[in-house]
Scaffold this motif. Structure first.
Motif, PDB file in Angstrom:
ATOM      1  N   PRO A 399       0.939  -1.293  -0.039  1.00 49.82           N
ATOM      2  CA  PRO A 399      -0.042  -0.100  -0.091  1.00 49.82           C
ATOM      3  C   PRO A 399       0.714   1.263   0.079  1.00 49.82           C
ATOM      4  O   PRO A 399       1.904   1.498   0.641  1.00 49.82           O
ATOM      5  CB  PRO A 399      -0.664  -0.362   1.325  1.00 49.82           C
ATOM      6  N   ARG A 400       0.368   2.185  -0.553  1.00 54.29           N
ATOM      7  CA  ARG A 400       1.020   3.568  -0.891  1.00 54.29           C
ATOM      8  C   ARG A 400       2.444   3.614  -1.139  1.00 54.29           C
ATOM      9  O   ARG A 400       3.218   4.325  -0.719  1.00 54.29           O
ATOM     10  CB  ARG A 400       0.745   4.368   0.549  1.00 54.29           C
ATOM     11  N   SER A 401       2.945   2.702  -2.122  1.00 57.11           N
ATOM     12  CA  SER A 401       4.248   2.671  -2.386  1.00 57.11           C
ATOM     13  C   SER A 401       4.302   3.161  -3.678  1.00 57.11           C
ATOM     14  O   SER A 401       5.358   3.382  -4.192  1.00 57.11           O
ATOM     15  CB  SER A 401       4.776   0.925  -2.624  1.00 57.11           C
ATOM     16  N   TYR A 402       3.194   3.807  -4.212  1.00 54.99           N
ATOM     17  CA  TYR A 402       3.298   4.712  -5.559  1.00 54.99           C
ATOM     18  C   TYR A 402       2.579   5.455  -5.485  1.00 54.99           C
ATOM     19  O   TYR A 402       1.207   5.740  -5.200  1.00 54.99           O
ATOM     20  CB  TYR A 402       2.851   3.894  -6.918  1.00 54.99           C
ATOM     21  N   LEU A 403       2.999   7.097  -5.557  1.00 55.75           N
ATOM     22  CA  LEU A 403       2.286   8.275  -5.353  1.00 55.75           C
ATOM     23  C   LEU A 403       2.362   9.120  -6.507  1.00 55.75           C
ATOM     24  O   LEU A 403       3.220   9.144  -7.327  1.00 55.75           O
ATOM     25  CB  LEU A 403       2.825   9.115  -4.271  1.00 55.75           C
ATOM     26  N   ALA A 404       1.040   9.504  -7.237  1.00 57.76           N
ATOM     27  CA  ALA A 404       0.891  10.356  -8.062  1.00 57.76           C
ATOM     28  C   ALA A 404      -0.304  11.453  -7.909  1.00 57.76           C
ATOM     29  O   ALA A 404      -1.146  11.271  -7.331  1.00 57.76           O
ATOM     30  CB  ALA A 404       0.617   9.672  -9.356  1.00 57.76           C
ATOM     31  N   ALA A 405       0.047  12.517  -8.558  1.00 55.02           N
ATOM     32  CA  ALA A 405      -0.946  13.466  -8.895  1.00 55.02           C
ATOM     33  C   ALA A 405      -1.984  13.183  -9.760  1.00 55.02           C
ATOM     34  O   ALA A 405      -1.942  13.787 -11.121  1.00 55.02           O
ATOM     35  CB  ALA A 405      -0.348  14.967  -8.863  1.00 55.02           C
ATOM     36  N   THR A 406      -2.991  12.683  -9.475  1.00 60.06           N
ATOM     37  CA  THR A 406      -3.709  11.689 -10.632  1.00 60.06           C
ATOM     38  C   THR A 406      -5.041  12.520 -11.187  1.00 60.06           C
ATOM     39  O   THR A 406      -5.028  12.879 -12.283  1.00 60.06           O
ATOM     40  CB  THR A 406      -4.517  10.743  -9.910  1.00 60.06           C
ATOM     41  N   ASN A 407      -5.575  13.281 -10.350  1.00 56.41           N
ATOM     42  CA  ASN A 407      -6.973  13.750 -10.570  1.00 56.41           C
ATOM     43  C   ASN A 407      -6.800  15.287 -10.921  1.00 56.41           C
ATOM     44  O   ASN A 407      -7.867  15.804 -11.472  1.00 56.41           O
ATOM     45  CB  ASN A 407      -7.861  13.420  -9.641  1.00 56.41           C
ATOM     46  N   HIS A 408      -5.906  15.900 -10.785  1.00 56.12           N
ATOM     47  CA  HIS A 408      -5.595  17.341 -11.011  1.00 56.12           C
ATOM     48  C   HIS A 408      -4.850  17.610 -12.215  1.00 56.12           C
ATOM     49  O   HIS A 408      -5.106  18.741 -12.718  1.00 56.12           O
ATOM     50  CB  HIS A 408      -4.788  17.963  -9.677  1.00 56.12           C
TER      51      HIS A 408
END
Length: 545
Positions: A399-408
């Protein structure tokens, strides 16, 4: 105790370990108070407010507890807005503390004044302005409660002349119990699931936690229901699990995840909802019933769901497991998905085998990087065509090992997010485009000064490649405003006091990855690629969008 110290005491009592900010006249008194708490709360002085906000956002994503950003009035607050909007659109808990105009000047359009409340209101869960020192701690407690309970950013503005006024120490607590689904909702979803012939779970950020992942794994192994993830749900189910289809949607969706979503007769969105990103602009919609378990009270107004449960998705999942005893997804459905999976795997493999004269193959690089990453790695990315490579080749194993600014859709998140991950003890790798990195590169100084061993992979094609590609394909090759030159990023890293290396051929990839991962200092890897190379992506829905 003055208001500044009262707020610092409140942060300490809540367990806040870091504050990310940039000093200004409207908050200098609070920074001075933080000096007295420097053993408990580490103040990270950044070089741009977008970076400070994104670092706080990343802390919320990684820990589930609000990160704290501190910004100056007006210009500082406006600079932070992009990072705050990222957190709002992706459901990340954070608290933004800003300075504001003095009380006697408020509303007179004075220097360092804009209507900060109006700016922040559309991109936060709540906004506050503190003009009474006695209310400082209670408002901070409300802000944290809302940020945790509703999973989003909260903005608190302090009038500049409040900080040094006498305040009282209150017994304030975070009240953040999330709403629970009713028994009838759980039973209704279980009934729809038992009737499904082509079920699919779409896992979002709301179940992307250690407990949520454990429960989701239990459910899918009990029922054989396949799982696709949103951009922020990656890692909720181990990417290597046989029932994990990877990410669905624009900007990194796999063929089999997208096809499973469109062809499902029952889609259960856990900790998320359907968005324009997961459905390619609502052009790639499921064919059957859709249920959303989300904390977003606006979800039901956006689409016609069979059911929307405004509740904690982890609690919902825990109780749903008890209701689906004996159900198994049909093997015919799983076989259908495997056909799509093979098409995707072939595309991914073909990209690795390409050769580019004078450049490195980014597909090969990220495949090798994935093989070399330690178990505690966190990979972060912003926006641009470069994000397709870590989406396709870097596996989210926990879990939470990949972070990205997805929806903005904002550039500039990847590097600050990785800095926070490194501060929290992870092996942190930012994957950024050259255009994106130039928007936050000044904070290499922050990484060096604060001894943050962040790793930065700059996918360098000397272009804004998404738009360059569109100009070549859709505008008959009328390339304009999308090509640029760059400094030597490895040399630039050295100017800041960081380490760096350049990779411009496939033969250099493995040694450079090893050098980067073994470095104990901030490190920049300049990955030089052709602007005409292609990352794997799902073409059919992308063209529709």
């Amino acid at each position: 105790m003055d208001a500044a110290h009262a707020v610092a005491e409140c942060l300490k009592n809540f367990g806040v370990g870091r504050v990310y900010g940039i000093i200004g006249t409207s908050i200098v008194d609070f920074v001075d108070a933080l000096y007295d708490y420097r053993e408990e709360i580490r103040y990270i002085s950044c070089r741009h407010e977008q970076v400070a906000a994104s670092m706080a956002d990343a802390e919320g994503r990684l820990t589930g507890f609000p990160g704290v950003s501190l910004v100056h009035a007006a210009p500082g607050t406006l600079n932070a807005a992009i990072g705050v909007a990222n957190a709002y659109k992706d459901g990340s808990p954070m608290v933004v503390i800003s300075g504001g105009a003095k009380r006697k000047l408020y509303g007179k359009n004075t220097m360092l004044e804009v209507d900060q409340q109006s700016v922040m209101r559309p991109i936060t869960m709540a906004t506050f302005r503190v003009e009474d020192a006695a209310k400082a701690q209670s408002i901070i407690a409300k802000a944290f409660s809302i940020a945790v309970r509703e999973c989003g950013p909260v903005y608190v503005e302090f009038a500049e002349d409040v900080w040094l006024e006498e305040s009282s120490s209150e017994d304030v607590r975070i009240e953040a119990e999330k709403p629970r689904a009713g028994d009838a909702e759980i039973e209704s979803v279980a009934e729809m699931l038992r009737e499904a012939k082509k079920p699919l779970i779409l896992a979002g950020f709301g179940v992307n936690s250690e407990e949520g992942s454990e429960l989701l794994t239990q459910l899918v192994e009990k029922t054989s229901i396949p799982v696709a993830t949103t951009g922020n749900g990656r890692g909720a189910l181990d990417d290597n699990h046989r029932l994990c289809l990877g990410r669905a949607g624009f900007g990194g969706g796999s063929i089999h995840a997208d096809e499973a979503l469109r062809n499902s007769d029952f889609l259960l969105c856990l900790g998320c909802q359907l968005t324009d990103v997961t459905t390619y602009g609502y052009n790639w919609m499921p064919s059957g019933k859709v249920v959303a378990v989300t904390l977003d009270r606006e979800a039901g107004k956006k689409l016609n769901y069979a059911l929307v449960s405004y509740s904690d998705a982890v609690d919902f999942l825990r109780r749903l497991i008890e209701k689906v005893e004996g159900y198994r997804a049909p093997e015919s459905w799983l076989h259908e998905i495997e056909v799509w999976r093979k098409s995707w795997e072939q595309m991914v493999e073909n990209a690795v085998n390409m050769e580019y004269k004078g450049f490195a193959n980014p597909a090969k690089f990220f495949k090798k990087l994935n093989e070399a990453l330690p178990e505690n790695a966190v990979v972060s990315a912003g926006q641009g065509m470069h994000v397709l490579y870590p989406q396709a080749y870097v596996k989210a194993r926990r879990p939470r090992s990949y972070l990205a600014a997805t929806n903005h859709g904002a550039m500039g998140f990847g590097f600050p997010a990785a800095m926070t991950a490194a501060l929290l003890g992870y092996t942190a790798i930012a994957v950024v485009g050259d255009g994106e990195f130039m928007m936050t590169v000044q904070d290499l100084e922050t990484a060096v000064r604060e001894s943050i061993p962040v790793k930065v992979v700059v996918v360098n094609d000397n272009s804004y490649r998404v738009l360059y590609f569109r100009q070549k394909v859709q505008k008959m090759g009328r390339v304009y405003g999308t090509l640029h030159t760059n400094p030597d990023f490895a040399e630039l890293a050295g100017v800041f006091g960081a380490d760096g290396v350049t990779v411009s051929s496939d033969s250099q990839i493995e040694d450079a990855i090893g050098e980067m991962l073994n470095s104990e200092r901030p490190f920049v890897l300049d990955l030089r690629i052709s602007p005409d190379c292609f990352a794997p992506f799902n073409p059919q829905p992308s063209v529709r969008m």
